[in-house]
Enzyme design. Sequence first.
Site, PDB file in Angstrom:
ATOM      1  N   THR A 189     -10.099  59.815 -23.849  1.00 29.86           N
ATOM      2  CA  THR A 189      -9.145  59.870 -24.967  1.00 29.86           C
ATOM      3  C   THR A 189      -7.978  60.810 -24.630  1.00 29.86           C
ATOM      4  OG1 THR A 189     -11.161  59.722 -26.341  1.00 29.86           O
ATOM      5  CG2 THR A 189      -9.072  59.688 -27.484  1.00 29.86           C
ATOM      6  N   ARG A 238     -12.019  64.248 -28.791  1.00 27.05           N
ATOM      7  CA  ARG A 238     -11.978  63.860 -30.201  1.00 27.05           C
ATOM      8  C   ARG A 238     -12.605  64.905 -31.098  1.00 27.05           C
ATOM      9  NH1 ARG A 238     -14.431  58.016 -29.494  1.00 27.05           N
ATOM     10  NH2 ARG A 238     -13.335  57.486 -27.598  1.00 27.05           N
ATOM     11  N   GLU A 285     -18.215  61.222 -19.354  1.00 28.43           N
ATOM     12  CA  GLU A 285     -16.877  61.379 -19.943  1.00 28.43           C
ATOM     13  C   GLU A 285     -16.993  62.146 -21.258  1.00 28.43           C
ATOM     14  OE1 GLU A 285     -14.942  57.552 -20.533  1.00 28.43           O
ATOM     15  OE2 GLU A 285     -13.804  58.347 -22.216  1.00 28.43           O
ATOM     16  N   LYS A 317      -9.323  50.740 -17.234  1.00 29.59           N
ATOM     17  CA  LYS A 317     -10.316  50.551 -18.285  1.00 29.59           C
ATOM     18  C   LYS A 317      -9.963  49.242 -19.003  1.00 29.59           C
ATOM     19  CE  LYS A 317     -11.425  52.997 -22.615  1.00 29.59           C
ATOM     20  NZ  LYS A 317     -11.797  54.306 -23.180  1.00 29.59           N
TER      21      LYS A 317
HETATM   22  C1  3PG Z   1     -13.961  54.809 -25.893  1.00 25.26           C
HETATM   23  O1  3PG Z   1     -13.432  55.868 -26.160  1.00 25.26           O
HETATM   24  O2  3PG Z   1     -13.893  54.317 -24.771  1.00 25.26           O
HETATM   25  C2  3PG Z   1     -14.649  54.050 -26.955  1.00 25.26           C
HETATM   26  O3  3PG Z   1     -14.611  54.686 -28.162  1.00 25.26           O
HETATM   27  C3  3PG Z   1     -16.054  53.752 -26.601  1.00 25.26           C
HETATM   28  O4  3PG Z   1     -16.477  52.734 -27.390  1.00 25.26           O
HETATM   29  P1  3PG Z   1     -17.958  52.646 -27.898  1.00 25.26           P
HETATM   30  O5  3PG Z   1     -18.142  53.780 -28.851  1.00 25.26           O
HETATM   31  O6  3PG Z   1     -18.046  51.285 -28.570  1.00 25.26           O
HETATM   32  O7  3PG Z   1     -18.893  52.750 -26.738  1.00 25.26           O
END
Ligand code: 3PG
Length: 217
Positions: free
Chosen positions: A74, A50, A46, A134
Amino acid sequence: MSEITAQTLEAKFQAAPVVPLIQADDPVVAIETAKALQAGGLDVIEVVLRTDAALDCMEAIAKETSGIIVGAGTVLTVDQAEQVLSRGAQFVVSPGLVDPVAQYCLDRSVPIFAGTMTAGEVQRAYALGLRTVKFFPAKLAGGVPMLKALSSVFREMRFMPTGGVSAENLSEFLAVPSVIACGGSWLTPKGSIEVGDYNAITKLAIEAVALAKAARP
Ligand code: 3PG
């Protein structure tokens, strides 16, 4: 770009139920990171929206690697969903559940993992026709006990816990039968990427695959 189905992803997750996140500023770095993950056995990846270069990074992985399924994370709006699909994303991940974004993907049979953390959100997802969501932010939203509670009510729902998942708790999450896969950024540490230590990323992927195999023999 060939389209994938939820079944294709499910088959992939049976082999390795872990989705690493890539947050990159540079397509070359994104490609190297993706290849390092693939070398360690993780090929469903994924790329999170960002950074300004996220779409370029996604497209670069889609075009310049083979055997990797790249998704977009995101994704907040329908416009973004449209953009990521046109740049090679094969599945969509959102931090929350926004009905038009989910519907956009459902209408196109694009696998979507919309974020949920309450019974109300899971129920809304269910009503929209989603059967996989999710669970975010997994650790803060109650972790494994919350996941078990939600799973006992929504018997058809499968969950992808993300947010606070790491090598320390991956096995616990994967031991919950309703978990289809876990996602996370722990596999792509910034420090390793900054110094070009892609071996470290491959090692983390190998470790995650081994943990997953042990959790789901
Ligand atoms: C996401 O976008 O799913 C989260 O930011 C992932 O979280 P993590 O950085 O704690 O793995």
